[in-house]
Design a protein around this motif. Structure first.
Motif, PDB file in Angstrom:
ATOM      1  N   VAL A  22      53.365 -73.532 -17.772  1.00 47.47           N
ATOM      2  CA  VAL A  22      53.936 -72.572 -18.725  1.00 47.47           C
ATOM      3  C   VAL A  22      54.210 -73.278 -20.054  1.00 47.47           C
ATOM      4  O   VAL A  22      54.958 -74.258 -20.110  1.00 47.47           O
ATOM      5  N   THR A  23      53.590 -72.770 -21.121  1.00 47.96           N
ATOM      6  CA  THR A  23      53.786 -73.358 -22.452  1.00 47.96           C
ATOM      7  C   THR A  23      54.471 -72.396 -23.421  1.00 47.96           C
ATOM      8  O   THR A  23      55.053 -72.836 -24.412  1.00 47.96           O
ATOM      9  N   GLN A  24      54.393 -71.093 -23.138  1.00 43.55           N
ATOM     10  CA  GLN A  24      55.036 -70.115 -24.018  1.00 43.55           C
ATOM     11  C   GLN A  24      55.748 -69.061 -23.178  1.00 43.55           C
ATOM     12  O   GLN A  24      55.214 -68.594 -22.172  1.00 43.55           O
ATOM     13  N   LEU A  25      56.953 -68.690 -23.631  1.00 44.86           N
ATOM     14  CA  LEU A  25      57.734 -67.673 -22.938  1.00 44.86           C
ATOM     15  C   LEU A  25      58.332 -66.731 -23.972  1.00 44.86           C
ATOM     16  O   LEU A  25      59.120 -67.141 -24.825  1.00 44.86           O
ATOM     17  N   ASN A  26      57.916 -65.472 -23.900  1.00 42.66           N
ATOM     18  CA  ASN A  26      58.373 -64.458 -24.850  1.00 42.66           C
ATOM     19  C   ASN A  26      59.204 -63.422 -24.106  1.00 42.66           C
ATOM     20  O   ASN A  26      58.680 -62.630 -23.330  1.00 42.66           O
ATOM     21  N   MET A  27      60.520 -63.429 -24.363  1.00 44.32           N
ATOM     22  CA  MET A  27      61.419 -62.459 -23.738  1.00 44.32           C
ATOM     23  C   MET A  27      61.880 -61.404 -24.731  1.00 44.32           C
ATOM     24  O   MET A  27      62.852 -60.695 -24.500  1.00 44.32           O
ATOM     25  N   ASN A  28      61.196 -61.307 -25.863  1.00 43.27           N
ATOM     26  CA  ASN A  28      61.423 -60.217 -26.815  1.00 43.27           C
ATOM     27  C   ASN A  28      60.514 -59.075 -26.374  1.00 43.27           C
ATOM     28  O   ASN A  28      59.366 -58.970 -26.789  1.00 43.27           O
ATOM     29  N   LEU A  29      61.040 -58.195 -25.510  1.00 44.33           N
ATOM     30  CA  LEU A  29      60.185 -57.308 -24.725  1.00 44.33           C
ATOM     31  C   LEU A  29      60.237 -55.845 -25.160  1.00 44.33           C
ATOM     32  O   LEU A  29      60.229 -54.936 -24.335  1.00 44.33           O
ATOM     33  N   ASN A  30      60.318 -55.597 -26.471  1.00 39.27           N
ATOM     34  CA  ASN A  30      60.173 -54.229 -26.973  1.00 39.27           C
ATOM     35  C   ASN A  30      61.111 -53.238 -26.294  1.00 39.27           C
ATOM     36  O   ASN A  30      60.716 -52.454 -25.430  1.00 39.27           O
ATOM     37  N   ASN A  31      62.370 -53.268 -26.707  1.00 39.23           N
ATOM     38  CA  ASN A  31      63.376 -52.302 -26.265  1.00 39.23           C
ATOM     39  C   ASN A  31      63.811 -52.471 -24.810  1.00 39.23           C
ATOM     40  O   ASN A  31      64.480 -51.602 -24.259  1.00 39.23           O
ATOM     41  N   VAL A  32      63.405 -53.560 -24.160  1.00 36.05           N
ATOM     42  CA  VAL A  32      63.913 -53.866 -22.821  1.00 36.05           C
ATOM     43  C   VAL A  32      64.846 -55.058 -22.977  1.00 36.05           C
ATOM     44  O   VAL A  32      64.424 -56.207 -22.965  1.00 36.05           O
ATOM     45  N   ALA A  33      66.141 -54.800 -23.157  1.00 40.57           N
ATOM     46  CA  ALA A  33      67.083 -55.855 -23.514  1.00 40.57           C
ATOM     47  C   ALA A  33      67.619 -56.570 -22.280  1.00 40.57           C
ATOM     48  O   ALA A  33      67.959 -55.946 -21.272  1.00 40.57           O
ATOM     49  N   CYS A  34      67.682 -57.898 -22.369  1.00 33.73           N
ATOM     50  CA  CYS A  34      68.354 -58.709 -21.356  1.00 33.73           C
ATOM     51  C   CYS A  34      69.772 -58.996 -21.842  1.00 33.73           C
ATOM     52  O   CYS A  34      70.020 -59.075 -23.037  1.00 33.73           O
ATOM     53  N   TRP A  35      70.709 -59.158 -20.911  1.00 35.98           N
ATOM     54  CA  TRP A  35      72.083 -59.387 -21.323  1.00 35.98           C
ATOM     55  C   TRP A  35      72.759 -60.400 -20.402  1.00 35.98           C
ATOM     56  O   TRP A  35      72.196 -60.845 -19.411  1.00 35.98           O
ATOM     57  N   GLY A  36      73.983 -60.755 -20.773  1.00 32.69           N
ATOM     58  CA  GLY A  36      74.732 -61.747 -20.017  1.00 32.69           C
ATOM     59  C   GLY A  36      74.704 -63.098 -20.710  1.00 32.69           C
ATOM     60  O   GLY A  36      74.019 -63.292 -21.719  1.00 32.69           O
ATOM     61  N   GLU A  37      75.463 -64.048 -20.170  1.00 36.71           N
ATOM     62  CA  GLU A  37      75.492 -65.383 -20.762  1.00 36.71           C
ATOM     63  C   GLU A  37      74.143 -66.071 -20.575  1.00 36.71           C
ATOM     64  O   GLU A  37      73.514 -65.969 -19.523  1.00 36.71           O
ATOM     65  N   LEU A  38      73.729 -66.766 -21.616  1.00 34.22           N
ATOM     66  CA  LEU A  38      72.428 -67.430 -21.592  1.00 34.22           C
ATOM     67  C   LEU A  38      72.469 -68.616 -20.633  1.00 34.22           C
ATOM     68  O   LEU A  38      73.328 -69.489 -20.733  1.00 34.22           O
ATOM     69  N   ASN A  39      71.531 -68.625 -19.689  1.00 43.18           N
ATOM     70  CA  ASN A  39      71.425 -69.703 -18.711  1.00 43.18           C
ATOM     71  C   ASN A  39      70.011 -70.271 -18.774  1.00 43.18           C
ATOM     72  O   ASN A  39      69.036 -69.565 -18.522  1.00 43.18           O
ATOM     73  N   LEU A  40      69.916 -71.543 -19.118  1.00 45.47           N
ATOM     74  CA  LEU A  40      68.603 -72.169 -19.285  1.00 45.47           C
ATOM     75  C   LEU A  40      68.295 -73.183 -18.192  1.00 45.47           C
ATOM     76  O   LEU A  40      67.365 -73.976 -18.324  1.00 45.47           O
ATOM     77  N   THR A  41      69.058 -73.158 -17.098  1.00 48.57           N
ATOM     78  CA  THR A  41      68.866 -74.154 -16.038  1.00 48.57           C
ATOM     79  C   THR A  41      67.440 -74.139 -15.508  1.00 48.57           C
ATOM     80  O   THR A  41      66.788 -75.187 -15.376  1.00 48.57           O
ATOM     81  N   ALA A  42      66.929 -72.934 -15.227  1.00 48.22           N
ATOM     82  CA  ALA A  42      65.572 -72.833 -14.681  1.00 48.22           C
ATOM     83  C   ALA A  42      64.529 -73.141 -15.746  1.00 48.22           C
ATOM     84  O   ALA A  42      63.539 -73.844 -15.489  1.00 48.22           O
ATOM     85  N   LEU A  43      64.760 -72.641 -16.963  1.00 48.70           N
ATOM     86  CA  LEU A  43      63.771 -72.840 -18.021  1.00 48.70           C
ATOM     87  C   LEU A  43      63.661 -74.304 -18.422  1.00 48.70           C
ATOM     88  O   LEU A  43      62.594 -74.762 -18.848  1.00 48.70           O
ATOM     89  N   ALA A  44      64.745 -75.054 -18.284  1.00 50.83           N
ATOM     90  CA  ALA A  44      64.724 -76.468 -18.665  1.00 50.83           C
ATOM     91  C   ALA A  44      63.770 -77.274 -17.795  1.00 50.83           C
ATOM     92  O   ALA A  44      63.352 -78.380 -18.166  1.00 50.83           O
ATOM     93  N   LYS A  45      63.408 -76.717 -16.636  1.00 54.25           N
ATOM     94  CA  LYS A  45      62.471 -77.409 -15.743  1.00 54.25           C
ATOM     95  C   LYS A  45      61.017 -77.218 -16.170  1.00 54.25           C
ATOM     96  O   LYS A  45      60.122 -77.862 -15.624  1.00 54.25           O
ATOM     97  N   LEU A  46      60.803 -76.314 -17.141  1.00 51.44           N
ATOM     98  CA  LEU A  46      59.444 -76.105 -17.653  1.00 51.44           C
ATOM     99  C   LEU A  46      59.171 -77.179 -18.699  1.00 51.44           C
ATOM    100  O   LEU A  46      59.338 -76.979 -19.901  1.00 51.44           O
TER     101      LEU A  46
END
Length: 478
Positions: A22-46
């Motif tokens: 995985v080299t690119q991750l786009n979570m700007n998903l056109n009106n599908v909003a994510c919420w809550g505190e930002l957690n990067l534990t899993a993403l940091a493994k990429l």
């Protein structure tokens, strides 16, 4: 399809893989909003992740420390969330980062000087205005940021707590193409060293506390397209050298303390489309140089001390002119009716609070795109031309506080987009035409202090859009 199998093998939406990683991750998903505190534990493994876009969501909390272990990141976009807290000094570890956008959040505190270690950074957006959520950084812009040698775009707009004198070292960032420091708290003079930023295309220093004259250094920024200095305390004249900025498309010097006249050399600005010198102390006749800038689409000259007549050349030689604001000057004489009729692109003509005399030219009715005609508080006489109803896009008409006589033309109802009719404090007589009831968008009808007679039309109380009406000071009955 997130959560189904491996992201690369199953083509997860918003995920780009290279060589099975995985080299690119786009979570700007056109009106599908994510919420809550930002957690990067899993993403940091990429560990091959280069691009991370989590903007336009509802993430909250502070930026987690895991981010600063993602040292291969080149793009990080967290704009338009609800994140808070101070920016970490650890940002200096992200030495491969090229694009950082943290605008439109709730960050606060000092700007970390350690960001100056981000020598690959090309884009840094930390400010946004006009939004419910915005950052509130404070203090000075760190001089250590001079280390961002690759920086091309910097925006701190809207951070009113960023104070201090304009940073003289900014000239050392010679790759800058966009510098937006509007609506901060910058003080003092703009340094001559600004000319070292010779790659600038956009310079926006509007709505600060900058003083002194416009420096000659600005006139040497030959690639500049947009110059915005409005809302400061700049004094002196408009430098003739601005005419050397041949690429200039917009020039906003409004709301300062500038004096004198516009330089005749401005005819060299062959690409200029937008000119705002409003709310200054400019004087003399209206600038004769403007008709020699045929690319001009908007000229905002209001709130100055210009005098004399409005030249017909403003209409005949500016084929693209759409907006002409001349309010609150010392203009006099008659309107150049035949010349005005040639301005087929004109949308707004505002010349209120002057001493314009004579009759309203019926030729104005030949303007196919006119949406706003405002001539309040002048010395206009005669009748309101019925031909104004021939303007198919006319939405706002303000002729109040003149010496107009005769009847309100029923033909105004032919301008079906009319939303505001303001004719108060004149010498109009006769009834209110019932034809005006057909104006479905009408929200304001102000005809106070005239000599109008007849019954009050019953439709005024039932019109679905009408919110602002004033019939006082007339001779109605019933």
């Amino acid at each position: 399809n997130w959560g189904v199998g491996e992201p690369c093998a199953n083509n997860w939406h918003g995920v780009v893989c290279t060589g099975g990683r995985v080299t690119q991750l786009n979570m700007n998903l056109n009106n599908v909003a994510c919420w809550g505190e930002l957690n990067l534990t899993a993403l940091a493994k990429l560990d091959e992740l280069l691009y991370l876009d989590m903007s336009d969501n509802l993430f909250s909390g502070e930026i987690p420390d895991e981010l600063f272990s993602m040292t291969k990141l080149q793009t990080l976009a967290l704009s338009s969330n609800r994140m808070t807290g101070k920016l970490s000094k650890k940002f200096g570890r992200l030495k491969n980062l090229r694009h950082l956008d943290l605008s439109a959040n709730g960050f606060h505190g000092a700007l970390p000087k350690e960001m100056g270690k981000m020598k690959s950074l090309e884009v840094l957006y930390l400010g946004e205005e006009g939004l419910e959520v915005k950052n509130k950084f404070t203090g000075k812009i760190p001089e250590a940021w001079v280390g961002m040698k690759s920086l091309q775009r910097l925006s701190l707009t809207g951070n009113s707590g960023v104070k201090g004198k304009f940073p003289t070292w900014i000239g050392k960032l010679q790759n800058l193409e966009e510098l937006t420091l509007s609506n901060t708290g910058l003080l003092g003079e703009i340094p001559e060293s600004i000319d070292q930023c010779y790659n600038l295309r956009t310079l926006d220093l509007s709505n600060n506390g900058l003083t002194g004259a416009i420096p000659e250094g600005i006139t040497r920024l030959g690639r500049l397209k947009h110059l915005k200095l409005r809302g400061n305390k700049l004094e002196g004249g408009v430098p003739p050298g601005i005419a050397e900025l041949r690429e200039l498309e917009s020039l906003d010097l409004g709301s300062n303390k500038l004096t004198g006249q516009l330089p005749e050399k401005f005819e060299g600005l062959t690409k200029l489309e937008y000119l705002d010198v409003s709310r200054n102390n400019l004087s003399g006749e209206l600038p004769k140089v403007l008709p020699r800038i045929p690319s001009l689409r908007a000229a905002l000259l209001y709130d100055n001390s210009f005098e004399g007549q409005i030249p017909g050349d403003y209409f005949t030689k500016l084929p693209l002119l759409m907006h002409l604001y001349l309010d609150r000057n010392k203009l006099e004489g008659a309107l150049p009716g035949e010349a005005m009729a040639t301005a087929k692109m004109l949308k707004e003509f505002h010349a209120s609070f002057n001493k314009i005399s004579g009759e309203i030219p019926k030729d104005i009715g030949r303007l196919p795109r006119l949406a706003s005609l405002q001539l309040r508080r002048n010395q206009l006489v005669g009748e309101i031309p019925p031909e104004l109803g021939d303007c198919p896009e006319l939405a706002r008409l303000d002729l109040s506080e003149n010496k107009l006589s005769g009847r309100i033309p029923a033909a105004l109802a032919n301008a079906t987009d009319l939303a505001e009719i303001r004719l108060g404090v004149n010498r109009l007589d006769g009834p209110i035409p019932n034809e005006l009831e057909s104006l479905e968008l009408l929200r304001a009808l102000v005809v106070n202090n005239n000599k109008l007679t007849g019954p009050i039309p019953p439709w005024l109380g039932t019109h679905p859009c009408l919110r602002d009406s004033d019939l006082s000071g007339n001779r109605f009955h019933g």
